[in-house]
Design a protein around this motif. Structure first.
Motif, PDB file in Angstrom:
ATOM      1  N   VAL A   1       0.819  -1.217   0.000  1.00 36.74           N
ATOM      2  CA  VAL A   1       0.000   0.000   0.000  1.00 36.74           C
ATOM      3  C   VAL A   1       0.851   1.265   0.000  1.00 36.74           C
ATOM      4  O   VAL A   1       0.576   2.202  -0.747  1.00 36.74           O
ATOM      5  N   VAL A   2       1.927   1.252   0.813  1.00 42.15           N
ATOM      6  CA  VAL A   2       2.761   2.467   0.919  1.00 42.15           C
ATOM      7  C   VAL A   2       3.322   2.908  -0.444  1.00 42.15           C
ATOM      8  O   VAL A   2       3.228   4.088  -0.791  1.00 42.15           O
ATOM      9  N   PRO A   3       3.870   1.966  -1.262  1.00 39.57           N
ATOM     10  CA  PRO A   3       4.376   2.412  -2.564  1.00 39.57           C
ATOM     11  C   PRO A   3       3.297   3.071  -3.415  1.00 39.57           C
ATOM     12  O   PRO A   3       3.566   4.005  -4.160  1.00 39.57           O
ATOM     13  N   GLN A   4       2.053   2.568  -3.288  1.00 33.99           N
ATOM     14  CA  GLN A   4       0.952   3.164  -4.045  1.00 33.99           C
ATOM     15  C   GLN A   4       0.662   4.573  -3.528  1.00 33.99           C
ATOM     16  O   GLN A   4       0.472   5.497  -4.301  1.00 33.99           O
ATOM     17  N   LEU A   5       0.641   4.702  -2.182  1.00 34.58           N
ATOM     18  CA  LEU A   5       0.351   6.015  -1.601  1.00 34.58           C
ATOM     19  C   LEU A   5       1.409   7.029  -1.994  1.00 34.58           C
ATOM     20  O   LEU A   5       1.110   8.193  -2.243  1.00 34.58           O
ATOM     21  N   LEU A   6       2.668   6.563  -2.091  1.00 33.11           N
ATOM     22  CA  LEU A   6       3.765   7.475  -2.441  1.00 33.11           C
ATOM     23  C   LEU A   6       3.604   7.998  -3.865  1.00 33.11           C
ATOM     24  O   LEU A   6       4.143   9.031  -4.206  1.00 33.11           O
ATOM     25  N   ARG A   7       2.864   7.234  -4.687  1.00 31.47           N
ATOM     26  CA  ARG A   7       2.679   7.666  -6.073  1.00 31.47           C
ATOM     27  C   ARG A   7       1.590   8.720  -6.198  1.00 31.47           C
ATOM     28  O   ARG A   7       1.442   9.353  -7.221  1.00 31.47           O
ATOM     29  N   PHE A   8       0.805   8.884  -5.138  1.00 30.19           N
ATOM     30  CA  PHE A   8      -0.236   9.904  -5.159  1.00 30.19           C
ATOM     31  C   PHE A   8       0.421  11.272  -5.021  1.00 30.19           C
ATOM     32  O   PHE A   8       1.193  11.504  -4.103  1.00 30.19           O
ATOM     33  N   ARG A   9       0.158  12.175  -5.989  1.00 30.79           N
ATOM     34  CA  ARG A   9       0.805  13.501  -5.981  1.00 30.79           C
ATOM     35  C   ARG A   9      -0.193  14.540  -5.530  1.00 30.79           C
ATOM     36  O   ARG A   9      -0.956  15.054  -6.335  1.00 30.79           O
TER      37      ARG A   9
END
Ligand SMILES: *[C@@H]1O[C@H](CO)[C@@H](O)[C@H](O)[C@H]1NC(C)=O
Length: 587
Positions: free
Chosen positions: A40-48
């Protein structure tokens, strides 16, 4: 000491069953947290997230907002246009793009006007890439690649559609190859430059791979469009060593044919005034000039075997993972789209457009201009730069990010357009390999499409660029046979065309007469007519009433159910007792 304490406490913990239960719960929580961190964290990091984003860019209308039509079966992307520099904002040319991705309702080649209104679209079942207008034998064609995309390569054909949207040429490479998606470039001489990917065995020892490994060799061909004859062919593996690549072997790549190593990754082919070829290799970070006589490398800019002295402190040769290298002979300049990254995990560098001046004789390069997106874009794949000298502008397609922008030649942003929510650009749910702006005249061979819904007429004509208005003509003749021979129609009213689909309310005095709409050009000529139409009879109203009745009944049912539940809760004990008593009696 601390270890002993831990042991004792663990021992105590294990001795009680209750503690065992606690351990299970703790491990479950730790496990979930680990999975959360992993996935989940890698996905959240992609949110700009940015504080200056509007509802569109935050995704309030979806990752890829779209709009539908009554008279046309497909949905088209809704564009978010931001003119930056007042009157000089966006120019009034058409935009050509081929949106695709999980959040694109109906992918395919599309043309939009300056207001963001759809002009033409075709829903292609296979992947469409590199959609643009090109000139061939004095005529403008819409050209695109369509086929199967596998990772970053394609196996398909190139198509050329004339102004009536008829496919006039389908081009395939010569040999046992599928046509690749990266480039289909028509030269002023009327030939086509195309790219091909071909897996072949190769020694990967120099980069720590197998002695007998596999690479995706990269070819380009120059083809005669009419005869299909091949005029030139070139292979990257003949001239470039595998260890000049910046791509790394990972996860067993290069061990099998179906998992070959993409060492070169050709993604554009152009020609200079000598007839030599200018090619871009994404994985070598190079732009090279290839002799049309020998196939030898004449010069290389960038990468591990750069031939140029960089007069801009390294800035003119520092591009990486780039796309779309174009040669402009008037002033010996090269333009390209510098991705500066090829994966999410790459260092945070900004993608940009570049104009580089080359002194070929002295082997000197200098950076003339750069073009950045206002939101510090990192486009990990795709993208292009179109130099429009005729209007002194540069257009950048941001590839993996659903955006394109216009700039003045010196790098000033004039206009910025999104066709997906920018907060989610990194997820790649809406992308377009390239984006172009230009002129186009389309005269489709189909009829205009129209539909009547209660008191409204909806009319559109996919691809008709010359229509400025719609003429309502009604039939009030005597002999019904005449209606099919286009006779006995009288003029009722003219309506200005408003966007892709024009809405017209049926005039009250039209009654139930049969009517049609004629498409008018700016001279008042009729370009085409719709099928015969008629105001909807009362069935339309009846359909609506049924919906209303169903809705009211539904709401009543819901209210009744709520009242019943409330009553049951309020009298839970007494009611239950009563029902028990009832059962007793019945038994
Ligand atoms: C590539 O390998 C060859 C020999 O295997 C070597 O001579 C050359 O220096 C290498 N080039 C690079 C860029 O590592």
């Amino acid at each position: 000491m601390a270890g002993l304490k831990l042991f004792v406490s663990l021992h105590r913990l294990f001795n009680s069953r209750r503690s065992l239960f606690q351990i299970i719960i703790c491990s479950a929580i730790a496990g979930s947290l680990w999975l959360f961190y992993l996935f989940v964290v890698p996905q959240l990091l992609r949110f700009r997230f940015r504080t200056d984003l509007g509802w569109y860019d935050l995704g309030a209308y979806g990752f890829g907002p779209s709009r539908s039509y009554a008279s046309f079966q497909y949905e088209s992307p809704l564009l978010e246009i931001t003119a930056v520099d007042g009157d000089r904002g966006c120019d009034d040319l058409y935009t050509f793009l081929a949106p695709r991705g999980d959040s694109v309702a109906h992918p395919g080649p599309m043309v939009f006007d300056a207001d963001g209104e759809l002009v033409w679209m075709k829903h292609n079942w296979e992947t469409t890439q590199d959609f643009k207008v090109q000139r061939f034998q004095g005529e403008d064609y819409l050209t695109y690649w369509e086929g199967e995309q596998v990772d970053g390569r394609g196996y398909g054909s190139w198509y050329m559609l004339d102004s009536t949207y008829t496919i006039r040429y389908v081009i395939n490479p010569v040999g046992d190859f599928g046509g690749d998606l990266h480039d289909f470039h028509i030269t002023p001489e009327g030939t086509a430059l195309v790219t091909v990917y071909d897996p072949i065995p190769a020694d990967l020892g120099s980069i720590g791979g197998p002695k007998i490994g596999w690479i995706y060799d990269c070819l380009f061909q120059e083809l005669d469009i009419v005869s299909g004859e091949m005029l030139f062919e070139w292979r990257a593996s003949d001239k470039f060593p595998v260890n000049s690549t910046y791509e790394t072997l990972s996860g067993g790549t290069g061990k099998e044919r179906s998992f070959a190593f993409d060492f070169f990754h050709i993604n554009s082919v152009d020609k200079d005034e000598q007839g030599d070829y200018i090619i871009s290799s994404r994985h070598m970070h190079t732009i090279s000039c290839i002799s049309h006589l020998t196939g030898d490398i004449v010069w290389t800019l960038g990468g591990k075997s750069n031939d140029f002295r960089d007069l801009s402190d390294g800035e003119a040769t520092s591009f990486s993972w780039q796309h779309d290298a174009r040669w402009h002979q008037e002033n010996s300049t090269l333009t390209l789209f510098d991705n500066a990254a090829h994966a999410h995990k790459d260092p945070e560098r900004e993608s940009r457009g570049m104009v580089i001046s080359l002194d070929i004789r002295k082997r000197e390069a200098s950076l003339l201009a750069t073009f950045y997106h206002p939101h510090q874009q990192k486009s990990i794949s795709q993208g292009n730069l179109q130099l429009k000298d005729d209007v002194d502008r540069v257009v950048i397609g941001w590839g993996h990010s659903a955006a394109y922008s216009e700039y003045s030649m010196d790098g000033k942003l004039l206009c910025n357009v999104h066709f997906g929510a920018s907060a989610f650009f990194d997820f790649g749910r809406v992308v377009s390999y390239r984006v172009f702006k230009g002129d186009w005249v389309g005269n489709p061979q189909t009829r205009p499409d129209a539909v009547v819904l209660s008191d409204m007429i909806y009319v559109s004509w996919n691809g008709a660029t010359e229509v400025v208005g719609w003429r309502l003509e009604a039939w009030d003749g005597e002999d019904i046979d005449e209606v099919n021979h286009s006779e006995g129609f009288t003029w009722i009213d003219d309506f200005a065309k408003a966007g892709f689909e024009t809405e017209i309310s049926v005039p009250d005095d039209l009654g139930y007469l049969v009517f049609r709409l004629a498409a008018l050009d700016s001279q008042g000529n009729v370009l085409g007519r719709t099928n015969l139409l008629q105001r909807e009879s009362d069935h339309g109203i009846a359909k609506e009433s049924i919906v209303w009745i169903a809705l009211i009944m539904g709401v009543c049912g819901l209210v009744a159910a709520l009242c019943q539940t409330k009553r049951l809760i309020a009298c839970r004990h007494s009611c239950l007792r009563r029902s028990n008593a009832y059962e007793l009696v019945s038994l």
